[in-house]
Design a protein around this motif. Structure first.
Motif, PDB file in Angstrom:
ATOM      1  N   GLU A   1       0.835  -1.217   0.000  1.00 27.47           N
ATOM      2  CA  GLU A   1       0.000   0.000   0.000  1.00 27.47           C
ATOM      3  C   GLU A   1       0.863   1.257   0.000  1.00 27.47           C
ATOM      4  OE1 GLU A   1      -0.808  -2.458   2.522  1.00 27.47           O
ATOM      5  OE2 GLU A   1      -2.051  -3.291   0.910  1.00 27.47           O
ATOM      6  N   GLY A   2       2.156   1.066   0.054  1.00 29.64           N
ATOM      7  CA  GLY A   2       3.039   2.238   0.075  1.00 29.64           C
ATOM      8  C   GLY A   2       3.188   2.851   1.454  1.00 29.64           C
ATOM      9  N   THR A   3       2.838   2.082   2.498  1.00 34.92           N
ATOM     10  CA  THR A   3       3.067   2.582   3.857  1.00 34.92           C
ATOM     11  C   THR A   3       4.366   1.989   4.390  1.00 34.92           C
ATOM     12  OG1 THR A   3       1.822   0.768   4.828  1.00 34.92           O
ATOM     13  CG2 THR A   3       0.593   2.786   4.304  1.00 34.92           C
ATOM     14  N   PHE A   4       4.907   2.675   5.386  1.00 36.23           N
ATOM     15  CA  PHE A   4       6.219   2.279   5.905  1.00 36.23           C
ATOM     16  C   PHE A   4       6.117   1.835   7.356  1.00 36.23           C
ATOM     17  CE2 PHE A   4       7.044   4.921   2.324  1.00 36.23           C
ATOM     18  CZ  PHE A   4       8.202   4.428   1.759  1.00 36.23           C
ATOM     19  N   ASP A   5       6.850   0.799   7.661  1.00 33.44           N
ATOM     20  CA  ASP A   5       6.988   0.384   9.058  1.00 33.44           C
ATOM     21  C   ASP A   5       8.434   0.573   9.463  1.00 33.44           C
ATOM     22  OD1 ASP A   5       4.651  -0.916  10.538  1.00 33.44           O
ATOM     23  OD2 ASP A   5       4.414  -1.599   8.451  1.00 33.44           O
ATOM     24  N   VAL A   6       8.607   1.276  10.563  1.00 32.91           N
ATOM     25  CA  VAL A   6       9.953   1.517  11.062  1.00 32.91           C
ATOM     26  C   VAL A   6      10.080   0.771  12.379  1.00 32.91           C
ATOM     27  CG1 VAL A   6      11.578   3.274  11.892  1.00 32.91           C
ATOM     28  CG2 VAL A   6      10.017   3.800   9.997  1.00 32.91           C
ATOM     29  N   GLU A   7      11.180   0.107  12.562  1.00 29.29           N
ATOM     30  CA  GLU A   7      11.380  -0.578  13.836  1.00 29.29           C
ATOM     31  C   GLU A   7      12.642  -0.043  14.517  1.00 29.29           C
ATOM     32  OE1 GLU A   7      11.492  -4.834  13.603  1.00 29.29           O
ATOM     33  OE2 GLU A   7      11.504  -5.059  15.786  1.00 29.29           O
ATOM     34  N   LEU A   8      12.482   0.283  15.781  1.00 35.32           N
ATOM     35  CA  LEU A   8      13.618   0.712  16.598  1.00 35.32           C
ATOM     36  C   LEU A   8      13.855  -0.385  17.629  1.00 35.32           C
ATOM     37  CD1 LEU A   8      12.460   4.405  17.215  1.00 35.32           C
ATOM     38  CD2 LEU A   8      13.743   3.479  15.271  1.00 35.32           C
TER      39      LEU A   8
END
Ligand SMILES: Cc1cc2nc3c(=O)[nH]c(=O)nc-3n(C[C@H](O)[C@H](O)[C@H](O)COP(=O)(O)OP(=O)(O)OC[C@H]3O[C@@H](n4cnc5c(N)ncnc54)[C@H](O)[C@@H]3O)c2cc1C
Lengths: 806, 292
Positions: free
Chosen positions: A493-500
């Motif tokens: 869908e063009g969304t981003f997941d960022v993981e810290l």
């Protein structure tokens, strides 16, 4: 403000609302005490009422017999099963106890037995039933007396209570002092204080002997790590995870280890049931091993007749409490990375002595030892100014490192990255209407009021990237690198997941991570979601400490974004049949450079990778997730600063001291600060305001008091006085921006700057207020009675008490 | 910080409450707003086996006029002192006292009667009650008795109440017309219990001080009247010199304690300063009252 960003900035630099707040403010973040497991047991400790005593006998029969009690673990039994807590690597071993006291207790509040029961209530009932026979020993309370030969010993197998003594000399301080036209000297004390986050520390341990695995759920500030090494019969493997936590300020590091060890052993004794311990507020204040900066200073600075500071000598005596089980004594070292503050001084002697006493062990606290050091420097600058008839602002301007001298190497070999100290100071003076304030002060002084004005300055080492430079001595010659990681993935869908890779702590990193990634890919903030893992991932992370996250995370985030962008462009190049070097990412698409011609939405590229990898050649990696671990590109054995950036700030404070009561009121407080690029100005201001509150706390309210027997007097919030919203004025804050040349977006770490400078600002202002009386406050905690005593002294010197106030 | 195990009872009427107290006697403790009781329970300073929660006794939630006095029921919250018209008209000193006390969150829960029964030596309301000549009504199954608040305390956190007694109300006499008042204190932080405090009420008789009532808090084992100061003031013309003299008498007559926040010596100095401030403020108000 211009931001040196490699992309169009729509969000970066804006005070957008924090994305993590809805979860935090509605109480839905899963904190450690929210976790429940079937059959879980709860721990209460029996804590010593004495500061120093031999444990002659301990009887746990009645406690063990109480219904609901599953196990009572004594310090003696724990000692058979575990090794002592870690001491500082650079310090000789043997200066710590175990997770609980075995043969003797070394501070009031030290745990000597732990009860695991079906509820905390029952556990506390049982702890009361434990009978202990003590042989009371002389308590070592005063750090100066602690070093005398006749003092009782906190560790009997040591020759004295002196934990370490080091001398760092740069240049020729003795000669410079002899040649100085003016020498100012003073002794100072800094109060014993600590962080007090909303949430205290907690752990749930499960030692599963069948799986041969120990798991500790905690709220540690430092993810990763292992406690296997503490056990004589260790588990096959262990895992320490971290829940989101309600603040730390350094308190959620070392102190947790002893609770992890104890809870783990109790779990093993109870057939692997989950065992929970949540520290209560009294335990936090009494025994958390996070008290900090119980310090005495003797300082002596030399100046030329025109106000140039040529030499500084600072002698520090640090009372570390009963043990160096935390990294706390390394807080003596940290000033080495900012030893001369913002000033150009070539000759320096820093002499540090740390002693053990029968008090709660020290631990980390926001600022890590810099606030008292800044206070000493700033106060002596003021004294010199007065002696030379200079304005306090003028003497600072005269001694500042100049803007064209960066990168500036300090005598200790650390590098200041950038700055414009004169401009920051002048901004503060202008915004505070300094000249008018001075006139107002004079007018009110003439009317008999005790009004004080201060202008102080501080530098803030930020972005700790390694334990190098001066820290290597502390680490016994070793160094260590502190990397930080981030992972990014893109969905169809063009969304981003960022993981810290550390737990949510509250400073706001998820928000700026969202801002940076949204801007990088030209998407809305709503299309970016940040998760913070519970440290189960092997991706290296140190987490928040040393004003580092804005620095190291922007490196990690942009590194990861670069990797992902390169991958997306490669895929697009294939799909568009266009060479990679002609493509770029803009507005959530890959397009031809310059914006002409066809473009491909990022989501479509990700969808191709996920659902139609057959369209791509084999050599293209089809994973839409990347991880990047950033580490500084310097060798660990390098000299130079363990900190990359040096934010700096000027605080101007106007206070009035009440002659009759000694109470201080803060009337005006203006700050100008330069932390480079502000990713989110509102969040920077939040960090500043919070640091101001803690600085005001240390100088006017907070203090862990002990009586002459080592009995703690400040074990509730009725006695350990945290400043509230009524005591902390909303400060005026002004920004000056000198981007750091060393960080991708020009940011500088700024989590600690305000607590570095505020104590100095308040302390110098109070001393300025008292100046007309000819008395000087040496104790940095200006408790009203202390100030009142000084005013009485002045009255006695005057020979007529009644004259005062008239 | 968990209390010992206790039985929790929640009577809904005064009679039910006194019956419970009769049954359990010294085993029982009353829970009103809980702002002092809960910490005492959690720290195990109080270890009752029965806790009698009186918050559901709605009949004791009132502020009403009663024979030239204002009567306040046992479950009335402290916050009401700041927003009640009867109090503003007849005992405005109570609204002034509230401003020195704690924070809204605590005032919303803590009760006026609870504060008086708790008898913290540094609390405002006991001293104000003593200066006003207030009385409490104590109920037991045997009946009711009236106790002047001035006779309620017999040492540090100790009262003359019997374990089977419950205070149903406190009655504050209306302040005389033209009465000037003052409540001043020094505390470490806003809303903290005081290091020292003084309450003054003055009625002028022409230019002279016709009547003076003073009480202090934080300056001894319990709040108490400053009788010597009162007699020094009565019939005198207000003046800085007189106030200073009174202040030095107050300072030397009180018996404050040492703790980690303040020494007795410092508290004595505060007593002198506060007496002067309090007298000046009360006189100012009295003069305004006399002219208005
Ligand atoms: C942070 C904080 C700050 C505070 N600051 C102040 C301050 O500045 N000034 C101040 O005066 N107080 C202060 N307090 C205390 C507060 O006002 C309490 O509410 C008050 O002292 C007790 O009232 P309560 O209704 O909460 O009583 P509780 O805590 O429920 O009870 C207190 C005691 O009184 C007894 N009791 C209560 N009601 C009755 C009754 N009807 N009959 C017989 N015995 C009874 C109880 O058994 C108990 O022993 C503060 C409290 C906190 C937590």
């Amino acid at each position: 403000m211009s931001i040196p960003v490699p992309f169009k900035s729509k969000y970066v630099g804006q005070s957008v609302k924090r994305v993590e707040d809805p979860v935090l403010l509605t109480g839905r973040a899963p904190h450690i005490d929210d976790l429940e497991f079937p059959g879980m047991l709860h721990v209460a400790f029996l804590r010593s009422p004495h500061a120093h005593a031999k444990i002659k006998a301990i009887d746990i029969d009645a406690a063990s017999a109480l219904a609901g009690v599953e196990y009572v673990l004594t310090g003696d039994e724990l000692k058979q099963e575990t090794r002592p807590l870690n001491a500082l690597p650079g310090v000789a071993p043997g200066w710590t106890g175990y997770a609980m006291a075995a043969d003797k207790v070394r501070y009031a509040g030290e745990a000597l037995a732990a009860v695991a029961a079906t509820s905390r209530y029952i556990a506390e009932d049982a702890a009361e039933l434990i009978q202990v026979e003590y042989e009371i020993l002389d308590a070592v309370v005063d750090p100066e007396e602690a070093s005398l030969p006749e003092s009782a010993l906190v560790y009997e197998d040591k020759e004295s209570n002196v934990l370490f003594q080091r001398n760092y000399t740069y240049g020729e301080p003795d000669r410079a002092m002899k040649e100085a036209d003016l020498v100012v000297r003073e002794n100072y004390r800094f109060p014993r204080v600590s962080g007090n986050p909303l949430e205290t520390v907690g752990v749930i341990a499960r030692w599963d002997s069948i799986a041969d695995e120990l798991t500790c759920w905690t709220n540690t500030q430092s993810p990763g790590g292992s406690i296997r090494g503490f056990f004589v019969n260790p588990p096959g493997r262990d895992q320490i995870t971290s829940q989101p936590h309600g603040g730390s300020f350094g308190t959620k590091m070392g102190a947790l280890v002893k609770y992890e060890i104890t809870a783990a052993l109790l779990s093993r004794r109870c057939e692997g049931r989950h065992v929970k311990y949540i520290e209560d507020r009294m335990e936090h204040l009494l025994a958390s091993s996070t008290h900090a900066w119980d310090r005495r200073y003797e300082a002596e600075f030399g100046f030329t007749s025109d106000g140039q500071c040529t030499v500084m000598k600072v002698r520090l005596l640090n009372d570390v409490g009963s043990s160096c089980e935390n990294a706390a004594p390394s807080m003596c070292w940290k000033p080495l990375v900012m030893l001369t503050g913002p000033y150009k001084v070539q000759h320096f002697e820093y002499d540090m002595t740390a002693v053990v006493t029968n008090k709660t062990p020290e631990g980390a606290y926001r600022g890590y030892g810099v606030p008292p050091h800044t206070l000493v420097i700033e106060r002596l600058m003021d004294k010199a100014a007065v002696a030379l008839g200079l304005d306090v602002a003028e003497i600072r301007l005269h001694n500042f490192i100049q803007p064209d001298e960066f990168p500036y190497k300090t005598p200790t070999g650390t590098d200041y990255d950038s700055g414009n100290f004169p401009a920051v100071l002048k901004l503060a003076l202008e915004k505070a209407n300094y000249e008018e304030l001075k006139a107002e002060q004079q007018r009110r002084r003439d009317e008999g009021a005790l009004v004080g004005l201060s202008v102080v300055f501080g530098v803030e080492p930020g972005g700790v990237w390694a334990m190098t430079g001066p820290f290597r001595d502390w680490l016994g010659g070793m160094g260590a690198i502190n990397p930080e990681s981030a992972a990014i993935s893109i969905s169809a869908e063009g969304t981003f997941d960022v993981e810290l890779f550390y737990a949510l702590e509250g400073q706001g990193q998820p928000t700026f991570a969202t801002q940076v990634i949204a801007d990088y890919f030209g998407v809305t903030m709503e299309s970016v979601r940040v998760r913070q893992s519970d440290a189960r991932s092997p991706a290296p992370s140190m987490g928040p400490a040393g004003s580092r996250q804005a620095v190291v995370l922007t490196f990690a985030l942009i590194g990861a974004a670069d990797k992902l962008a390169a991958r997306l462009i490669r895929v697009a190049s294939n799909l568009l049949q266009t060479p990679v070097d002609q493509l770029e990412i803009a507005e959530s698409s890959v397009q031809l450079k310059g914006g002409q011609g066809p473009s491909l939405p990022l989501g479509q590229i990700a969808a191709t990778m996920t659902f139609r990898p057959d369209l791509l050649p084999d050599e293209i990696e089809g994973n839409p997730q990347v991880t990047h671990t950033w580490r500084a590109s310097r060798p660990v054995d390098a000299e130079g600063s363990p900190y990359l950036t040096y934010a700096n700030a000027c605080h101007v404070a106007l206070v009035e001291v009440d002659r009759a009561t000694g109470q201080t009121s803060i009337e005006k407080y203006v700050i100008a600060d330069d932390c480079g690029t502000r990713l989110n100005p509102a969040m920077v201001e939040g960090q500043v305001q919070g640091g101001v509150a803690q600085g005001i706390g240390a100088t006017l309210f907070e203090e862990y008091v002990y009586d002459e027997y080592g009995q703690p007097q400040s074990v509730t919030f009725a006695d350990y006085l945290m400043p509230t919203i009524y005591e902390v004025p909303m400060t005026e804050k002004h920004a000056f921006v000198t981007p750091s040349p060393l960080t991708p977006l020009g940011v500088k770490g700024t989590g600690e700057g305000a607590i570095h400078v505020t104590p100095a600002a308040i302390f110098c202002a109070i001393n300025d207020a008292l100046a007309p009386l000819g008395v000087e406050l040496e104790h940095a905690n200006a408790k009203p009675e202390r100030v009142w005593q000084l005013i009485q002294q002045a009255a006695n010197i005057d020979g007529n008490i009644n004259k005062i106030g008239e | 910080m968990k209390p010992v195990s206790f039985k929790y009872l929640k009577p809904t009427g005064l009679e039910e409450a006194t019956a419970i107290l009769a049954e359990y006697g010294a085993e029982a403790r009353i829970l009103a707003g809980g702002q002092s009781m809960m910490p005492m329970l959690n720290m195990r300073i109080a270890r009752p086996s029965v806790l009698v929660d009186i918050n559901e006794i709605v009949e004791l939630n009132y502020i009403r006029a009663s024979d030239g006095a204002v009567a306040i029921g046992a479950v009335t919250r402290q916050r009401r002192l700041g927003d009640d018209d009867l109090i503003a008209a007849q005992v405005p000193v109570l609204a002034t006292a509230l401003k020195c006390m704690s924070h809204p969150q605590i005032q919303n829960r803590g009760t006026i009667v609870g504060s008086i029964c708790h008898g913290d030596p540094a609390a405002e309301l006991p001293a104000v009650a003593i200066a006003l000549g207030a009385e409490v009504t104590a109920h037991s199954q045997a009946g009711a008795r009236t106790i002047p608040v001035a006779d309620l305390y017999r040492g540090y956190y100790r009262t003359t109440l019997e374990p089977n007694e419950l205070v149903s109300e406190v009655k504050f006499p209306a302040m005389p017309p033209g009465c000037g008042w003052s409540v001043v204190e020094i505390s470490r932080r806003h809303g903290d219990l005081a290091l020292a405090g003084v309450v003054t009420m003055i009625v002028l008789d022409g230019k002279e001080i016709g009547q003076a009532r003073l009480a202090c808090f934080g300056l001894g084992k319990a709040a108490h009247r400053l009788v010597e100061a009162e007699s020094m003031l009565t019939g005198q013309l207000a003046s800085g010199d007189l106030f200073q003299e009174v202040a030095s008498i107050v300072s030397s007559s009180v018996k404050p304690m040492d703790d980690s926040h303040a020494s007795a010596e410092y508290r004595r100095a505060l007593a002198a300063e506060l007496t002067q401030r309090s007298l000046s403020e009360a006189i100012e108000r009295a003069k305004q009252g006399a002219t208005s």
